[in-house]
Motif scaffolding. Structure first.
Motif, PDB file in Angstrom:
ATOM      1  N   ASN A 226     -13.025  20.166  22.861  1.00 42.42           N
ATOM      2  CA  ASN A 226     -12.513  19.322  21.721  1.00 42.42           C
ATOM      3  C   ASN A 226     -11.113  19.614  21.318  1.00 42.42           C
ATOM      4  OD1 ASN A 226     -15.035  17.879  21.265  1.00 42.42           O
ATOM      5  ND2 ASN A 226     -16.069  19.563  20.327  1.00 42.42           N
ATOM      6  N   HIS A 227     -10.381  18.484  20.980  1.00 42.82           N
ATOM      7  CA  HIS A 227      -8.992  18.758  20.594  1.00 42.82           C
ATOM      8  C   HIS A 227      -8.143  19.133  21.748  1.00 42.82           C
ATOM      9  CE1 HIS A 227     -10.701  17.661  16.551  1.00 42.82           C
ATOM     10  NE2 HIS A 227     -11.378  18.984  16.473  1.00 42.82           N
ATOM     11  N   VAL A 228      -8.467  18.814  22.867  1.00 35.61           N
ATOM     12  CA  VAL A 228      -7.635  19.428  24.096  1.00 35.61           C
ATOM     13  C   VAL A 228      -6.367  18.206  24.114  1.00 35.61           C
ATOM     14  CG1 VAL A 228      -7.618  19.579  26.666  1.00 35.61           C
ATOM     15  CG2 VAL A 228      -9.779  20.292  25.285  1.00 35.61           C
ATOM     16  N   LEU A 229      -5.178  19.237  24.439  1.00 37.13           N
ATOM     17  CA  LEU A 229      -4.111  18.547  24.527  1.00 37.13           C
ATOM     18  C   LEU A 229      -3.595  17.927  25.743  1.00 37.13           C
ATOM     19  CD1 LEU A 229      -1.820  21.032  22.270  1.00 37.13           C
ATOM     20  CD2 LEU A 229      -2.482  18.848  21.426  1.00 37.13           C
ATOM     21  N   LEU A 230      -2.776  16.780  25.624  1.00 38.15           N
ATOM     22  CA  LEU A 230      -2.610  15.888  27.106  1.00 38.15           C
ATOM     23  C   LEU A 230      -1.138  16.045  26.656  1.00 38.15           C
ATOM     24  CD1 LEU A 230      -4.586  12.809  27.446  1.00 38.15           C
ATOM     25  CD2 LEU A 230      -4.764  14.875  28.533  1.00 38.15           C
ATOM     26  N   ARG A 231      -0.209  16.614  27.887  1.00 41.16           N
ATOM     27  CA  ARG A 231       1.181  16.949  27.727  1.00 41.16           C
ATOM     28  C   ARG A 231       1.926  15.929  28.682  1.00 41.16           C
ATOM     29  NH1 ARG A 231       2.315  21.374  24.737  1.00 41.16           N
ATOM     30  NH2 ARG A 231       0.530  22.823  24.028  1.00 41.16           N
ATOM     31  N   GLU A 232       3.316  15.745  28.471  1.00 45.21           N
ATOM     32  CA  GLU A 232       4.087  15.337  29.221  1.00 45.21           C
ATOM     33  C   GLU A 232       4.554  15.781  30.790  1.00 45.21           C
ATOM     34  OE1 GLU A 232       7.520  14.194  27.185  1.00 45.21           O
ATOM     35  OE2 GLU A 232       6.757  12.853  25.942  1.00 45.21           O
ATOM     36  N   GLY A 233       4.180  17.091  30.733  1.00 46.37           N
ATOM     37  CA  GLY A 233       4.591  17.832  31.964  1.00 46.37           C
ATOM     38  C   GLY A 233       3.654  19.067  32.176  1.00 46.37           C
ATOM     39  N   PRO A 234       3.593  19.783  33.236  1.00 44.81           N
ATOM     40  CA  PRO A 234       2.626  20.891  33.806  1.00 44.81           C
ATOM     41  C   PRO A 234       2.889  22.153  33.179  1.00 44.81           C
ATOM     42  CG  PRO A 234       3.893  20.429  35.489  1.00 44.81           C
ATOM     43  CD  PRO A 234       4.558  19.642  34.373  1.00 44.81           C
ATOM     44  N   GLY A 235       2.871  22.415  31.637  1.00 49.75           N
ATOM     45  CA  GLY A 235       3.146  23.505  30.871  1.00 49.75           C
ATOM     46  C   GLY A 235       3.136  23.238  29.561  1.00 49.75           C
ATOM     47  N   TYR A 256      -1.411  20.615  39.863  1.00 52.64           N
ATOM     48  CA  TYR A 256      -0.332  21.408  39.728  1.00 52.64           C
ATOM     49  C   TYR A 256      -0.306  22.800  39.462  1.00 52.64           C
ATOM     50  CZ  TYR A 256       4.667  22.543  38.492  1.00 52.64           C
ATOM     51  OH  TYR A 256       6.025  22.872  38.726  1.00 52.64           O
ATOM     52  N   ASN A 257       0.014  23.481  40.612  1.00 56.51           N
ATOM     53  CA  ASN A 257       0.153  24.832  40.534  1.00 56.51           C
ATOM     54  C   ASN A 257      -1.248  25.473  40.070  1.00 56.51           C
ATOM     55  OD1 ASN A 257       1.642  27.394  40.495  1.00 56.51           O
ATOM     56  ND2 ASN A 257       2.229  27.373  38.312  1.00 56.51           N
ATOM     57  N   ASN A 258      -2.295  24.759  40.501  1.00 62.18           N
ATOM     58  CA  ASN A 258      -3.780  25.318  40.531  1.00 62.18           C
ATOM     59  C   ASN A 258      -3.831  25.658  38.859  1.00 62.18           C
ATOM     60  OD1 ASN A 258      -4.404  25.425  43.180  1.00 62.18           O
ATOM     61  ND2 ASN A 258      -3.386  27.413  43.304  1.00 62.18           N
ATOM     62  N   GLU A 259      -3.211  24.845  38.057  1.00 67.13           N
ATOM     63  CA  GLU A 259      -3.612  25.076  36.459  1.00 67.13           C
ATOM     64  C   GLU A 259      -3.406  23.753  35.867  1.00 67.13           C
ATOM     65  OE1 GLU A 259      -1.776  28.013  33.039  1.00 67.13           O
ATOM     66  OE2 GLU A 259      -0.647  28.084  34.967  1.00 67.13           O
ATOM     67  N   TRP A 260      -2.836  22.727  36.115  1.00 67.75           N
ATOM     68  CA  TRP A 260      -2.569  21.473  35.595  1.00 67.75           C
ATOM     69  C   TRP A 260      -2.975  20.276  36.253  1.00 67.75           C
ATOM     70  CZ3 TRP A 260      -1.304  21.614  30.119  1.00 67.75           C
ATOM     71  CH2 TRP A 260      -0.873  23.014  29.657  1.00 67.75           C
ATOM     72  N   TYR A 261      -3.828  19.425  35.709  1.00 70.93           N
ATOM     73  CA  TYR A 261      -4.080  18.097  36.481  1.00 70.93           C
ATOM     74  C   TYR A 261      -3.421  16.894  35.889  1.00 70.93           C
ATOM     75  CZ  TYR A 261      -8.767  19.835  38.543  1.00 70.93           C
ATOM     76  OH  TYR A 261      -9.599  20.472  39.245  1.00 70.93           O
ATOM     77  N   LEU A 270      -0.122  11.836  32.378  1.00 65.14           N
ATOM     78  CA  LEU A 270      -0.111  13.003  31.636  1.00 65.14           C
ATOM     79  C   LEU A 270      -0.479  14.139  32.159  1.00 65.14           C
ATOM     80  CD1 LEU A 270      -1.044  11.226  28.048  1.00 65.14           C
ATOM     81  CD2 LEU A 270       1.314  11.960  28.851  1.00 65.14           C
ATOM     82  N   TYR A 271      -0.547  15.240  31.466  1.00 63.14           N
ATOM     83  CA  TYR A 271      -1.147  16.661  32.214  1.00 63.14           C
ATOM     84  C   TYR A 271      -2.084  17.314  31.382  1.00 63.14           C
ATOM     85  CZ  TYR A 271       2.605  16.252  35.944  1.00 63.14           C
ATOM     86  OH  TYR A 271       3.301  16.096  37.035  1.00 63.14           O
ATOM     87  N   ILE A 272      -3.079  17.824  31.783  1.00 69.15           N
ATOM     88  CA  ILE A 272      -4.197  18.513  31.330  1.00 69.15           C
ATOM     89  C   ILE A 272      -4.491  19.857  31.772  1.00 69.15           C
ATOM     90  CG2 ILE A 272      -6.185  17.379  32.184  1.00 69.15           C
ATOM     91  CD1 ILE A 272      -7.815  17.461  29.522  1.00 69.15           C
ATOM     92  N   ASN A 273      -4.750  21.019  30.835  1.00 71.50           N
ATOM     93  CA  ASN A 273      -4.868  22.273  31.508  1.00 71.50           C
ATOM     94  C   ASN A 273      -6.266  22.064  32.244  1.00 71.50           C
ATOM     95  OD1 ASN A 273      -5.927  25.171  31.556  1.00 71.50           O
ATOM     96  ND2 ASN A 273      -3.760  25.327  30.867  1.00 71.50           N
ATOM     97  N   ALA A 274      -6.437  22.751  33.500  1.00 66.69           N
ATOM     98  CA  ALA A 274      -7.673  22.880  34.365  1.00 66.69           C
ATOM     99  C   ALA A 274      -8.814  23.598  33.660  1.00 66.69           C
ATOM    100  CB  ALA A 274      -7.253  23.340  35.588  1.00 66.69           C
ATOM    101  N   HIS A 275      -8.482  24.548  32.658  1.00 67.80           N
ATOM    102  CA  HIS A 275      -9.702  25.151  32.039  1.00 67.80           C
ATOM    103  C   HIS A 275     -10.572  24.293  31.189  1.00 67.80           C
ATOM    104  CE1 HIS A 275      -8.308  28.953  33.310  1.00 67.80           C
ATOM    105  NE2 HIS A 275      -7.002  28.876  32.776  1.00 67.80           N
ATOM    106  N   TYR A 276      -9.909  22.997  30.827  1.00 64.87           N
ATOM    107  CA  TYR A 276     -10.733  22.227  29.862  1.00 64.87           C
ATOM    108  C   TYR A 276     -11.500  20.691  30.497  1.00 64.87           C
ATOM    109  CZ  TYR A 276      -8.318  25.421  26.891  1.00 64.87           C
ATOM    110  OH  TYR A 276      -8.023  26.494  25.991  1.00 64.87           O
ATOM    111  N   VAL A 277     -11.231  21.009  31.886  1.00 65.50           N
ATOM    112  CA  VAL A 277     -12.253  19.693  32.582  1.00 65.50           C
ATOM    113  C   VAL A 277     -12.852  20.306  33.616  1.00 65.50           C
ATOM    114  CG1 VAL A 277     -10.332  18.082  32.010  1.00 65.50           C
ATOM    115  CG2 VAL A 277      -9.996  19.525  33.849  1.00 65.50           C
TER     116      VAL A 277
END
Length: 360
Positions: A226-235, A256-261, A270-277
């Motif tokens: 819940n409340h997972v952030l979507l960002r403009e870039g992979p970081g 991207y870099n095995n960490e950001w989709y 947008l980009y989301i951290n791979a830990h939360y999907v």
């Protein structure tokens, strides 16, 4: 004397020297850096003090070895940064290996600017900031820099040879795309008025129905927190644009870099951290209702004596201390994305994101 002072541990020289070379190449300034072990002899303390006095910028190269310091009063790098702070120098913490700061360093220097040395873009930003702070016009990097006794990046390889892996990947992607077009997977074929076949590409729209098929060229992902952030870039250094909750479906077009989709959301990339999907499956959606039973994230503490605070700030009261291996239930990140909201002892508290990782 130089306007840039670099403080580091001798064990980190192989990572520090390339950064120094990069800064000197862009700024044209010679950095003051201990090359001969001056820090090992107290008779040279005046040399170090004078170098810090004459510097405008103090770069502190932080690494895992700093978390192992037993005596902060005798460690030379700690004495250097304390002296620089006393002299009100601009201090930048350069983290060489993403080691979380210990509580002592966090308390003393946690508010200083920090740079991730493992990220090339972050180092590029640092060199540009240095030019701005010192009122220097940036220089373009030379193709064949003059070699020194210390290792530097090898720019002498032919451009075509360095680009060969990228060219091969592009050719492979184009070949696969051509095969898909021939078999009509990318779209349906229809005839226009001239009788010539054209390919119609259908782009998915949001929101995505629960039973929708996975569009070609992308993977359908389901958000697990819940409340997972979507960002403009992979970081985490990139601006956050939106938040999504557990059960939200997103189309991904790459990792991207095995960490950001890279995902599509509200007609934006947008980009989301791979830990939360996780990959979406029809069976999982039919057996459960993610929107009515949101998932809670489990986090594991990775440091000893880590503070749990009443609000997401170092200025807030510390209520409890937890050690490595403690598992906490998280309800998401704070607005500045630096603190997790967690449950502990039937209370809602906050822990710095640098001291936890997803529990397996």
């Amino acid at each position: 004397m130089s306007r840039i002072f670099i403080s580091y541990k001798r064990t980190d020289k192989n990572r520090v020297f390339p950064i120094r070379d990069r800064i000197e190449a862009v700024t044209g300034e010679q950095c003051w850096i201990d090359m001969e072990g001056i820090e090992s002899d107290a008779q040279f303390v005046n040399v170090i003090m004078r170098a810090i006095d004459e510097a405008d910028l103090f770069l502190f190269m932080f690494s895992r070895d700093h978390s192992k310091i037993d005596n902060f009063e005798t460690d030379w790098t700690v004495r250097e940064i304390n002296y620089a702070q006393k002299k009100k120098k601009r201090i930048v913490i350069v983290n060489l290996d993403r080691t979380p700061m210990s509580d002592w360093f966090e308390f003393m220097f946690g508010l200083k600017q920090q740079v991730d040395a493992t990220n090339d873009q972050a180092i590029d930003h640092l060199t540009k900031d240095i030019c701005k702070w010192l009122h220097i016009k940036p220089k373009k990097l030379e193709l064949n820099p003059k070699q020194t006794s210390e290792p530097k990046t090898d720019y002498t390889r032919p451009v075509l040879l360095r680009s060969l892996p990228i060219i091969i990947c592009l050719l492979a992607i184009l070949s696969v795309a051509a095969i898909m077009i021939v078999h009509g997977v990318l779209g349906q074929t229809e005839q226009n008025s001239s009788g010539v076949d054209t390919v119609v590409i259908e782009r998915p729209t949001n929101p995505i129905p629960a039973d929708s098929p996975v569009p070609l060229g992308g993977t359908l992902l389901s958000v697990t927190g819940n409340h997972v952030l979507l960002r403009e870039g992979p970081g985490t250094e990139y601006k956050s644009c939106s938040r999504v909750n557990a059960g939200t479906l997103l189309i991904s077009h790459g990792l991207y870099n095995n960490e950001w989709y890279l995902v599509e959301y509200n007609d934006k990339s947008l980009y989301i951290n791979a830990h939360y999907v996780r990959p979406y499956t029809n069976n999982s959606s039919k057996n459960s209702n993610p929107s009515s039973t949101p998932l809670k994230d489990k986090l594991k503490v990775i440091g000893d004596g880590v503070c749990l605070r009443t609000c997401p700030s170092l200025k807030c009261k510390a209520c409890y201390f937890v050690n490595t291996g403690t598992v906490l239930t998280s309800h998401g990140l704070s607005n500045d994305s630096n603190w997790y909201e967690v449950e502990y002892m039937d209370k809602t508290l906050y822990i710095n994101r640098d001291y936890v990782q997803p529990a397996k």
